[in-house]
Design a protein around this motif. Structure first.
Motif, PDB file in Angstrom:
ATOM      1  N   ALA A  30       0.831  -1.201   0.000  1.00 42.66           N
ATOM      2  CA  ALA A  30       0.000   0.000   0.000  1.00 42.66           C
ATOM      3  C   ALA A  30       0.867   1.253   0.000  1.00 42.66           C
ATOM      4  N   GLN A  31       2.019   1.206   0.673  1.00 38.92           N
ATOM      5  CA  GLN A  31       2.956   2.325   0.625  1.00 38.92           C
ATOM      6  C   GLN A  31       3.369   2.622  -0.812  1.00 38.92           C
ATOM      7  N   LYS A  32       3.698   1.567  -1.541  1.00 38.76           N
ATOM      8  CA  LYS A  32       4.170   1.750  -2.911  1.00 38.76           C
ATOM      9  C   LYS A  32       3.071   2.341  -3.793  1.00 38.76           C
ATOM     10  N   LEU A  33       1.838   1.918  -3.571  1.00 37.13           N
ATOM     11  CA  LEU A  33       0.726   2.474  -4.339  1.00 37.13           C
ATOM     12  C   LEU A  33       0.546   3.957  -4.015  1.00 37.13           C
ATOM     13  N   LEU A  34       0.564   4.301  -2.736  1.00 38.44           N
ATOM     14  CA  LEU A  34       0.426   5.701  -2.353  1.00 38.44           C
ATOM     15  C   LEU A  34       1.576   6.538  -2.900  1.00 38.44           C
ATOM     16  N   GLY A  35       2.791   5.980  -2.836  1.00 37.29           N
ATOM     17  CA  GLY A  35       3.946   6.694  -3.360  1.00 37.29           C
ATOM     18  C   GLY A  35       3.824   6.953  -4.848  1.00 37.29           C
ATOM     19  N   GLY A  41       0.420  11.211  -9.886  1.00 35.39           N
ATOM     20  CA  GLY A  41      -0.963  11.642 -10.003  1.00 35.39           C
ATOM     21  C   GLY A  41      -1.882  10.522 -10.455  1.00 35.39           C
ATOM     22  N   PRO A  42      -3.092  10.852 -10.932  1.00 31.80           N
ATOM     23  CA  PRO A  42      -4.063   9.827 -11.342  1.00 31.80           C
ATOM     24  C   PRO A  42      -3.487   8.908 -12.411  1.00 31.80           C
ATOM     25  N   ARG A  47      -2.020   0.618 -15.793  1.00 30.15           N
ATOM     26  CA  ARG A  47      -0.694   1.225 -15.715  1.00 30.15           C
ATOM     27  C   ARG A  47      -0.101   1.040 -14.316  1.00 30.15           C
ATOM     28  N   ILE A  48      -0.907   1.201 -13.301  1.00 36.88           N
ATOM     29  CA  ILE A  48      -0.429   1.005 -11.933  1.00 36.88           C
ATOM     30  C   ILE A  48       0.027  -0.430 -11.731  1.00 36.88           C
ATOM     31  N   ALA A  49      -0.817  -1.377 -12.149  1.00 37.99           N
ATOM     32  CA  ALA A  49      -0.493  -2.791 -11.956  1.00 37.99           C
ATOM     33  C   ALA A  49       0.797  -3.159 -12.678  1.00 37.99           C
ATOM     34  N   GLY A  50       0.960  -2.660 -13.897  1.00 36.90           N
ATOM     35  CA  GLY A  50       2.169  -2.966 -14.647  1.00 36.90           C
ATOM     36  C   GLY A  50       3.410  -2.320 -14.073  1.00 36.90           C
ATOM     37  N   THR A  51       3.238  -1.180 -13.412  1.00 38.06           N
ATOM     38  CA  THR A  51       4.383  -0.481 -12.817  1.00 38.06           C
ATOM     39  C   THR A  51       4.817  -1.135 -11.517  1.00 38.06           C
ATOM     40  N   ALA A  82     -11.068   5.748  -6.148  1.00 36.30           N
ATOM     41  CA  ALA A  82     -10.910   4.705  -7.167  1.00 36.30           C
ATOM     42  C   ALA A  82     -12.199   4.537  -7.958  1.00 36.30           C
ATOM     43  N   THR A  83     -12.042   4.433  -9.272  1.00 40.72           N
ATOM     44  CA  THR A  83     -13.152   4.074 -10.146  1.00 40.72           C
ATOM     45  C   THR A  83     -12.847   2.719 -10.762  1.00 40.72           C
ATOM     46  N   ALA A  84     -13.693   2.294 -11.678  1.00 35.90           N
ATOM     47  CA  ALA A  84     -13.469   1.008 -12.324  1.00 35.90           C
ATOM     48  C   ALA A  84     -12.184   1.022 -13.153  1.00 35.90           C
ATOM     49  N   ASN A  85     -11.750   2.207 -13.587  1.00 36.66           N
ATOM     50  CA  ASN A  85     -10.597   2.286 -14.484  1.00 36.66           C
ATOM     51  C   ASN A  85      -9.397   3.037 -13.928  1.00 36.66           C
ATOM     52  N   THR A  86      -9.615   3.957 -12.995  1.00 33.94           N
ATOM     53  CA  THR A  86      -8.524   4.806 -12.525  1.00 33.94           C
ATOM     54  C   THR A  86      -8.442   4.831 -11.000  1.00 33.94           C
ATOM     55  N   VAL A  87      -7.261   5.242 -10.523  1.00 33.09           N
ATOM     56  CA  VAL A  87      -7.041   5.416  -9.084  1.00 33.09           C
ATOM     57  C   VAL A  87      -6.240   6.704  -8.903  1.00 33.09           C
ATOM     58  N   GLU A  88      -6.585   7.474  -7.878  1.00 34.18           N
ATOM     59  CA  GLU A  88      -5.833   8.680  -7.549  1.00 34.18           C
ATOM     60  C   GLU A  88      -5.960   8.966  -6.066  1.00 34.18           C
TER      61      GLU A  88
END
Length: 236
Positions: A30-35, A41-42, A47-51, A82-88
């Protein structure tokens, strides 16, 4: 539970999350996601999962992302949107990286107005989560490091112009602590010493710069630096 008045994410110098000014334990994933969201940004979920999970299958990476979002929402539902497609990150979250970036750009663009320069040095301290080894951070870390160093050098120049030599030197030396090989930071410190009338300190700083550049790169300081002390420093 309603949204707290104060949620802040710190990434410069290390990771921390404060809710109502109290530190919160955050799982590593969760730290890495927040970072990532704090820095870039959004982003789309894919893209998040692949990163963050580049070495696992897409379905497993997406599952890991959902788990991380769930863990963050257990801390407080007002941290991520979070939406079905994006997170911010939620708009109410204070993020030190974004604050530092905005302040540095205003300083470099000569748009600081009447803001007091003396408190700015504290905003330019610390590399981006220096203990994280992730490959995706390399470019972001260097981009922010360069922005921070340029801002510190400009801050030293502005404070010198105001006659606030102690604070100007603090800014110049902060840049040198971050990168002792940076000739422009040495030059900023030399200029402070000269403006204050400390010729011996200016010569000492020049000699230090000269020694470092010779040892590390086998080169001499550039004319822009050498000419600051033209006629005052004998060749060595």
């Amino acid at each position: 539970m309603g949204a707290p008045q104060d949620i802040s994410l710190t990434l410069l110098g290390g990771f921390s999350l404060l809710i109502e000014r109290q530190p919160v334990d955050v799982p590593v994933s969760a730290q890495k996601l927040l970072g990532l969201l704090g820095i870039r940004g959004p982003m789309s979920r894919s893209r998040i999962a692949g990163t963050l999970w580049p070495e696992v299958a897409e379905d497993r990476a997406m599952a890991s992302l959902r788990t991380s979002i769930w863990r963050i929402q257990q801390l407080h539902r007002g941290i991520v949107a979070a939406t079905a497609n994006t997170v911010e990150l939620a708009g109410t979250v204070g993020i030190d990286v974004r604050e530092m970036t905005a302040t540095a750009r205003r300083l470099l663009d000569e748009q600081m107005g009447d803001l007091p320069l003396w408190w700015l040095s504290a905003r330019f301290q610390g590399d981006l989560v220096p203990d994280w080894p992730e490959d995706w951070l390399v470019v972001d870390r260097e981009r922010l490091r360069q922005l921070r160093l340029h801002a510190l050098e400009r801050l030293a120049e502005r404070l010198t112009d105001q006659g606030r030599y102690g604070l100007a030197l603090e800014a110049a030396l902060a840049a040198l602590r971050a990168d002792s090989l940076r000739e422009t930071a040495h030059r900023a410190a030399i200029l402070v010493h000269l403006a204050e009338g400390n010729l011996g300190e200016a010569i000492r700083q020049f000699r230090q710069c000269q020694e470092i550049l010779r040892e590390e790169f086998g080169v001499e300081p550039t004319p822009a630096t050498s000419q600051l002390l033209r006629g005052l420093v004998a060749p060595v």
